[in-house]
Design a protein around this motif. Structure first.
Motif, mmCIF file in Angstrom:
data_model
loop_
_atom_site.group_PDB
_atom_site.id
_atom_site.type_symbol
_atom_site.label_atom_id
_atom_site.label_comp_id
_atom_site.label_asym_id
_atom_site.label_seq_id
_atom_site.Cartn_x
_atom_site.Cartn_y
_atom_site.Cartn_z
ATOM 1 N N HIS A 69 0.815 -1.218 0.000
ATOM 2 C CA HIS A 69 0.000 0.000 0.000
ATOM 3 C C HIS A 69 0.843 1.259 0.000
ATOM 4 O O HIS A 69 0.513 2.224 -0.677
ATOM 5 C CB HIS A 69 -0.936 -0.018 1.217
ATOM 6 N N ALA A 70 1.929 1.266 0.774
ATOM 7 C CA ALA A 70 2.764 2.465 0.878
ATOM 8 C C ALA A 70 4.183 2.086 1.273
ATOM 9 O O ALA A 70 4.411 1.030 1.862
ATOM 10 C CB ALA A 70 2.182 3.417 1.923
ATOM 11 N N ARG A 71 5.111 2.994 0.940
ATOM 12 C CA ARG A 71 6.508 2.855 1.382
ATOM 13 C C ARG A 71 6.893 4.105 2.154
ATOM 14 O O ARG A 71 6.587 5.221 1.732
ATOM 15 C CB ARG A 71 7.445 2.724 0.181
ATOM 16 N N LEU A 72 7.561 3.900 3.267
ATOM 17 C CA LEU A 72 8.087 5.000 4.075
ATOM 18 C C LEU A 72 9.601 4.949 3.968
ATOM 19 O O LEU A 72 10.192 3.877 4.111
ATOM 20 C CB LEU A 72 7.673 4.823 5.534
ATOM 21 N N ARG A 73 10.219 6.104 3.704
ATOM 22 C CA ARG A 73 11.670 6.130 3.534
ATOM 23 C C ARG A 73 12.316 7.156 4.453
ATOM 24 O O ARG A 73 11.807 8.268 4.615
ATOM 25 C CB ARG A 73 12.018 6.471 2.088
ATOM 26 N N ARG A 74 13.476 6.763 4.996
ATOM 27 C CA ARG A 74 14.307 7.660 5.792
ATOM 28 C C ARG A 74 14.754 8.793 4.885
ATOM 29 O O ARG A 74 15.021 8.597 3.714
ATOM 30 C CB ARG A 74 15.531 6.897 6.299
ATOM 31 N N GLY A 75 14.851 9.992 5.423
ATOM 32 C CA GLY A 75 15.341 11.133 4.665
ATOM 33 C C GLY A 75 15.122 12.412 5.452
ATOM 34 O O GLY A 75 14.682 12.380 6.600
ATOM 35 N N THR A 76 15.442 13.525 4.831
ATOM 36 C CA THR A 76 15.230 14.820 5.463
ATOM 37 C C THR A 76 14.373 15.656 4.539
ATOM 38 O O THR A 76 14.899 16.271 3.634
ATOM 39 C CB THR A 76 16.581 15.513 5.736
ATOM 40 N N PRO A 77 13.057 15.655 4.695
ATOM 41 C CA PRO A 77 12.307 14.875 5.686
ATOM 42 C C PRO A 77 12.080 13.441 5.205
ATOM 43 O O PRO A 77 12.260 13.157 4.019
ATOM 44 C CB PRO A 77 10.969 15.623 5.750
ATOM 45 N N PRO A 78 11.617 12.571 6.114
ATOM 46 C CA PRO A 78 11.191 11.240 5.695
ATOM 47 C C PRO A 78 10.034 11.390 4.702
ATOM 48 O O PRO A 78 9.336 12.404 4.719
ATOM 49 C CB PRO A 78 10.703 10.579 6.987
ATOM 50 N N THR A 79 9.831 10.383 3.839
ATOM 51 C CA THR A 79 8.756 10.466 2.851
ATOM 52 C C THR A 79 7.856 9.246 2.917
ATOM 53 O O THR A 79 8.245 8.184 3.402
ATOM 54 C CB THR A 79 9.319 10.576 1.420
ATOM 55 N N VAL A 80 6.641 9.417 2.391
ATOM 56 C CA VAL A 80 5.724 8.310 2.169
ATOM 57 C C VAL A 80 5.400 8.299 0.682
ATOM 58 O O VAL A 80 5.202 9.350 0.072
ATOM 59 C CB VAL A 80 4.434 8.430 3.026
ATOM 60 N N GLU A 81 5.400 7.102 0.094
ATOM 61 C CA GLU A 81 5.027 6.923 -1.306
ATOM 62 C C GLU A 81 3.727 6.134 -1.355
ATOM 63 O O GLU A 81 3.603 5.090 -0.718
ATOM 64 C CB GLU A 81 6.107 6.155 -2.066
ATOM 65 N N ASP A 82 2.765 6.614 -2.124
ATOM 66 C CA ASP A 82 1.497 5.917 -2.332
ATOM 67 C C ASP A 82 1.715 4.856 -3.400
ATOM 68 O O ASP A 82 2.037 5.173 -4.539
ATOM 69 C CB ASP A 82 0.429 6.921 -2.776
ATOM 70 N N CYS A 83 1.567 3.591 -3.034
ATOM 71 C CA CYS A 83 1.750 2.468 -3.966
ATOM 72 C C CYS A 83 0.416 1.799 -4.281
ATOM 73 O O CYS A 83 0.390 0.717 -4.866
ATOM 74 C CB CYS A 83 2.695 1.437 -3.350
ATOM 75 N N SER A 84 -0.699 2.418 -3.912
ATOM 76 C CA SER A 84 -2.003 1.783 -3.983
ATOM 77 C C SER A 84 -2.974 2.527 -4.891
ATOM 78 O O SER A 84 -2.984 3.752 -4.927
ATOM 79 C CB SER A 84 -2.604 1.733 -2.572
ATOM 80 N N THR A 85 -3.817 1.770 -5.568
ATOM 81 C CA THR A 85 -4.902 2.408 -6.324
ATOM 82 C C THR A 85 -6.023 2.836 -5.381
ATOM 83 O O THR A 85 -6.821 3.701 -5.731
ATOM 84 C CB THR A 85 -5.456 1.460 -7.405
ATOM 85 N N ASN A 86 -6.079 2.238 -4.183
ATOM 86 C CA ASN A 86 -7.094 2.627 -3.196
ATOM 87 C C ASN A 86 -6.751 3.934 -2.497
ATOM 88 O O ASN A 86 -7.609 4.564 -1.906
ATOM 89 C CB ASN A 86 -7.289 1.522 -2.147
ATOM 90 N N GLY A 87 -5.488 4.320 -2.511
ATOM 91 C CA GLY A 87 -5.095 5.626 -2.010
ATOM 92 C C GLY A 87 -4.487 5.652 -0.624
ATOM 93 O O GLY A 87 -4.756 4.817 0.232
#
Length: 111
Positions: A69-87
């Motif tokens: 559904h989603a990926r969270l990545r370390r960073g400045t700032p951390p990010t979230v990626e939407d990997c889902s068609t449901n949102g």
């Protein structure tokens, strides 16, 4: 980061003190917490996955949650990626499949 879990698996994101990248890759850079406190994930790896698949870092059983559904990545700032068609919703706004959003302390995610 922190997250809020609703029926579809919303979570609230809380960034750990001094969040972002560090020399110590095992240091926690954030935490996902459900609104009711029943689900949590300490973010220690460079990337975490959220979804129904048993291989995800955070497994949510809802049928409205995709296998990935989603990926969270370390960073400045951390990010979230939407990997889902449901949102995936960030602070009430839909991110859109394939898009990334920066996360900050007390942000809300809904899956």
């Amino acid at each position: 980061l922190a997250a809020t879990q609703e029926d579809a698996g919303g979570l609230a994101a809380t960034q750990e003190e001094g969040g972002g990248e560090t020399d110590d890759e095992s240091a926690s850079w954030g935490k996902l917490l459900s609104a009711d406190g029943s689900v949590s994930l300490d973010c220690e790896e460079a990337e975490h996955s959220v979804g129904r698949a048993p291989t995800c870092s955070l497994v949510l059983a809802s049928q409205r949650v995709s296998a990935l559904h989603a990926r969270l990545r370390r960073g400045t700032p951390p990010t979230v990626e939407d990997c889902s068609t449901n949102g995936v919703w960030h602070n009430g706004a839909r991110i859109g499949k394939g898009n990334l959003v920066g996360l900050h302390d007390k942000d809300t995610l809904a899956f």
